[in-house]
Write a protein that holds these residues in place. Sequence first.
Motif, PDB file in Angstrom:
ATOM      1  N   GLU A 202     -65.456 -20.871  15.906  1.00  0.00           N
ATOM      2  CA  GLU A 202     -66.141 -19.590  15.759  1.00  0.00           C
ATOM      3  C   GLU A 202     -65.150 -18.498  16.149  1.00  0.00           C
ATOM      4  OE1 GLU A 202     -69.212 -20.398  18.501  1.00  0.00           O
ATOM      5  OE2 GLU A 202     -69.834 -22.058  17.222  1.00  0.00           O
ATOM      6  N   PRO A 203     -64.417 -17.951  15.165  1.00  0.00           N
ATOM      7  CA  PRO A 203     -63.378 -16.984  15.504  1.00  0.00           C
ATOM      8  C   PRO A 203     -63.941 -15.815  16.316  1.00  0.00           C
ATOM      9  CG  PRO A 203     -63.334 -17.493  13.165  1.00  0.00           C
ATOM     10  CD  PRO A 203     -64.578 -18.105  13.717  1.00  0.00           C
ATOM     11  N   ILE A 204     -63.194 -15.426  17.334  1.00  0.00           N
ATOM     12  CA  ILE A 204     -63.652 -14.323  18.173  1.00  0.00           C
ATOM     13  C   ILE A 204     -62.962 -13.042  17.724  1.00  0.00           C
ATOM     14  CG2 ILE A 204     -63.691 -13.389  20.514  1.00  0.00           C
ATOM     15  CD1 ILE A 204     -63.742 -16.332  21.462  1.00  0.00           C
ATOM     16  N   LEU A 205     -63.756 -12.090  17.289  1.00  0.00           N
ATOM     17  CA  LEU A 205     -63.193 -10.789  16.941  1.00  0.00           C
ATOM     18  C   LEU A 205     -63.645  -9.793  18.004  1.00  0.00           C
ATOM     19  CD1 LEU A 205     -63.738 -10.585  13.078  1.00  0.00           C
ATOM     20  CD2 LEU A 205     -61.880 -11.629  14.329  1.00  0.00           C
ATOM     21  N   PHE A 206     -62.899  -8.696  18.092  1.00  0.00           N
ATOM     22  CA  PHE A 206     -63.241  -7.677  19.076  1.00  0.00           C
ATOM     23  C   PHE A 206     -63.829  -6.478  18.370  1.00  0.00           C
ATOM     24  CE2 PHE A 206     -59.739 -10.228  20.427  1.00  0.00           C
ATOM     25  CZ  PHE A 206     -60.230 -10.718  21.621  1.00  0.00           C
ATOM     26  N   SER A 207     -64.643  -5.711  19.090  1.00  0.00           N
ATOM     27  CA  SER A 207     -65.251  -4.571  18.421  1.00  0.00           C
ATOM     28  C   SER A 207     -64.206  -3.492  18.250  1.00  0.00           C
ATOM     29  CB  SER A 207     -66.441  -4.044  19.214  1.00  0.00           C
ATOM     30  OG  SER A 207     -66.002  -3.445  20.388  1.00  0.00           O
ATOM     31  N   GLY A 208     -63.390  -3.650  17.242  1.00  0.00           N
ATOM     32  CA  GLY A 208     -62.378  -2.659  16.896  1.00  0.00           C
ATOM     33  C   GLY A 208     -62.302  -2.637  15.387  1.00  0.00           C
ATOM     34  N   THR A 209     -61.187  -2.147  14.857  1.00  0.00           N
ATOM     35  CA  THR A 209     -61.058  -2.118  13.406  1.00  0.00           C
ATOM     36  C   THR A 209     -60.483  -3.445  12.913  1.00  0.00           C
ATOM     37  OG1 THR A 209     -58.823  -1.288  13.557  1.00  0.00           O
ATOM     38  CG2 THR A 209     -60.573   0.357  13.453  1.00  0.00           C
ATOM     39  N   VAL A 210     -60.550  -3.649  11.608  1.00  0.00           N
ATOM     40  CA  VAL A 210     -59.982  -4.852  11.004  1.00  0.00           C
ATOM     41  C   VAL A 210     -58.492  -4.939  11.353  1.00  0.00           C
ATOM     42  CG1 VAL A 210     -59.416  -5.926   8.799  1.00  0.00           C
ATOM     43  CG2 VAL A 210     -61.652  -4.888   9.129  1.00  0.00           C
ATOM     44  N   ARG A 211     -57.806  -3.810  11.261  1.00  0.00           N
ATOM     45  CA  ARG A 211     -56.369  -3.801  11.551  1.00  0.00           C
ATOM     46  C   ARG A 211     -56.099  -4.246  12.989  1.00  0.00           C
ATOM     47  NH1 ARG A 211     -55.441   0.864  10.424  1.00  0.00           N
ATOM     48  NH2 ARG A 211     -54.431   0.766   8.407  1.00  0.00           N
ATOM     49  N   GLU A 212     -56.841  -3.678  13.927  1.00  0.00           N
ATOM     50  CA  GLU A 212     -56.627  -4.050  15.341  1.00  0.00           C
ATOM     51  C   GLU A 212     -56.877  -5.530  15.564  1.00  0.00           C
ATOM     52  OE1 GLU A 212     -57.893   0.211  17.343  1.00  0.00           O
ATOM     53  OE2 GLU A 212     -59.378  -1.341  17.064  1.00  0.00           O
ATOM     54  N   ASN A 213     -57.869  -6.059  14.849  1.00  0.00           N
ATOM     55  CA  ASN A 213     -58.181  -7.469  15.012  1.00  0.00           C
ATOM     56  C   ASN A 213     -57.101  -8.377  14.435  1.00  0.00           C
ATOM     57  OD1 ASN A 213     -60.770  -8.436  16.317  1.00  0.00           O
ATOM     58  ND2 ASN A 213     -61.437  -6.575  15.259  1.00  0.00           N
ATOM     59  N   ILE A 214     -56.500  -7.963  13.331  1.00  0.00           N
ATOM     60  CA  ILE A 214     -55.424  -8.779  12.757  1.00  0.00           C
ATOM     61  C   ILE A 214     -54.188  -8.704  13.657  1.00  0.00           C
ATOM     62  CG2 ILE A 214     -53.825  -9.016  10.811  1.00  0.00           C
ATOM     63  CD1 ILE A 214     -56.042  -8.123   8.973  1.00  0.00           C
ATOM     64  N   ALA A 215     -53.926  -7.514  14.191  1.00  0.00           N
ATOM     65  CA  ALA A 215     -52.701  -7.320  14.973  1.00  0.00           C
ATOM     66  C   ALA A 215     -52.837  -7.784  16.413  1.00  0.00           C
ATOM     67  CB  ALA A 215     -52.310  -5.852  14.953  1.00  0.00           C
ATOM     68  N   TYR A 216     -54.024  -8.262  16.780  1.00  0.00           N
ATOM     69  CA  TYR A 216     -54.257  -8.637  18.175  1.00  0.00           C
ATOM     70  C   TYR A 216     -53.190  -9.637  18.647  1.00  0.00           C
ATOM     71  CZ  TYR A 216     -56.299 -10.682  22.289  1.00  0.00           C
ATOM     72  OH  TYR A 216     -56.475 -11.136  23.554  1.00  0.00           O
ATOM     73  N   GLY A 217     -52.536  -9.338  19.747  1.00  0.00           N
ATOM     74  CA  GLY A 217     -51.513 -10.248  20.265  1.00  0.00           C
ATOM     75  C   GLY A 217     -50.098  -9.820  19.876  1.00  0.00           C
ATOM     76  N   ARG A 218     -49.988  -8.879  18.956  1.00  0.00           N
ATOM     77  CA  ARG A 218     -48.662  -8.383  18.568  1.00  0.00           C
ATOM     78  C   ARG A 218     -48.582  -6.919  18.942  1.00  0.00           C
ATOM     79  NH1 ARG A 218     -45.438 -10.537  14.054  1.00  0.00           N
ATOM     80  NH2 ARG A 218     -44.689  -8.448  13.653  1.00  0.00           N
ATOM     81  N   GLU A 219     -47.477  -6.533  19.608  1.00  0.00           N
ATOM     82  CA  GLU A 219     -47.380  -5.131  19.991  1.00  0.00           C
ATOM     83  C   GLU A 219     -46.802  -4.281  18.869  1.00  0.00           C
ATOM     84  OE1 GLU A 219     -45.527  -5.346  23.833  1.00  0.00           O
ATOM     85  OE2 GLU A 219     -47.426  -6.247  24.490  1.00  0.00           O
ATOM     86  N   GLN A 220     -45.810  -4.869  18.176  1.00  0.00           N
ATOM     87  CA  GLN A 220     -45.180  -4.079  17.116  1.00  0.00           C
ATOM     88  C   GLN A 220     -45.382  -4.753  15.777  1.00  0.00           C
ATOM     89  OE1 GLN A 220     -41.282  -3.746  18.733  1.00  0.00           O
ATOM     90  NE2 GLN A 220     -41.712  -1.699  19.522  1.00  0.00           N
TER      91      GLN A 220
END
Length: 361
Positions: A202-220
């Motif tokens: 059950e993938p855990i997403l955060f209440s943010g935008t799609v972009r923020e969720n894809i980039a989660y864990g990467r700073e740049q």
Amino acid sequence: MFQYGEKMHEVLKLSVKESLMRGLFFAMTGFAGNFIIISVLYSGGLLVSEQAISVGELSSFLLYAAYTGVSIGGLSTFYSDINRGLGASSRIWEIIDRKPSIPISGGLKPLTGPKGDISFQNIVFSYPNRPDAPIINGLNLEIPSGQRYALVGHSGSGKSTLGHLLLRLYDPQNGQICLDKTDIKIYDPVWLHSHIGVVSQEPILFSGTVRENIAYGREQFTENEIIDVAKEANAYDFIVNKFPDGFNTVVGERGVLLSGGQKQRIAISRALLKNPKILLLDEATSALDAESEKLIQEALQRLSKGRTVLTIAHRLSTIKNADKLAVLFNGKIVELDSYDALMSIENGLFKKLNKNQILTS
Ligand SMILES: Nc1ncnc2c1ncn2[C@@H]1O[C@H](COP(=O)(O)OP(=O)(O)OP(=O)(O)O)[C@@H](O)[C@H]1O
Ligand SMILES: [Mg+2]
């Protein structure tokens, strides 16, 4: 629903009772206070008329008495406030003082990424809250670098648990899990996590935008990278065409505004962006429609290339694509071979599992 209604009714009855008592208490204290003032004024008035005291003495007495009364009343609420504060803060201190049994950081951080050989050796594990029920019991499994292994077994046999152990969310009570022949306990957990991509049941997403969720864990990251991984994960089309604000669409608390298949493809995009050497895929048990199923399978195929993959498999297509299948039963790997080889074993466990249709085709 009926039980819920009953409980709510009970709560309502208790609150009404509390309000009544509170009202009675404040009415009584208010009444007593005013009664005392009137009595003092009355007997003070008598004393003034007998000229035993002056008006000034009576009013200063009243003033002092009122001050003292209010202050003593204040002290009692001050005391109860302090107690309430101490009670609440002790719970906070308890959490702050807790020492995690697995460190959050610190340990070996190799400068290069791992090669990707994984081995589970003699693993015994039970969850801390159920210490006498071992879920994994003497398990051995070697996954050579670059291979795709599928883990199959009954629901509740401990497949996801094995994934938790590989991520070192828990330590086994016995045995060793090694990455490139080194115990994963030696590595820095942050380094370890940065090289394992996870697409969970059950993938855990955060209440943010799609972009923020894809980039989660990467700073740049660049916008092009995000678009590329979304395309590879078969997520680009629905993000751009179905969502009102494209990559800026808010996914809602835990991703409630997305379907199961969409959440999975966002999780796959996230794993792709991370570009890890090891992949841990926990397939969803819930059925998806044939179309999203196909898109997800395609995305996972692309994601798996050149990586060591452990898939917790529920789908026949994944199982057929794996280099080897590991069958988990009673806390051990009891069969390990290719799909065709396992299907040719007379009375084999995998053959039976397959026949009982625990796998969705
Ligand atoms: N956090 C936990 N604390 C205690 N017991 C747990 C915990 N998580 C799982 N379990 C128990 O461990 C056993 C294995 O669970 P696990 O999630 O690994 O099963 P699974 O093989 O992944 O099943 P499924 O195919 O349904 O996903 C189950 O009996 C479950 O009740
Ligand atoms: Mg599971």
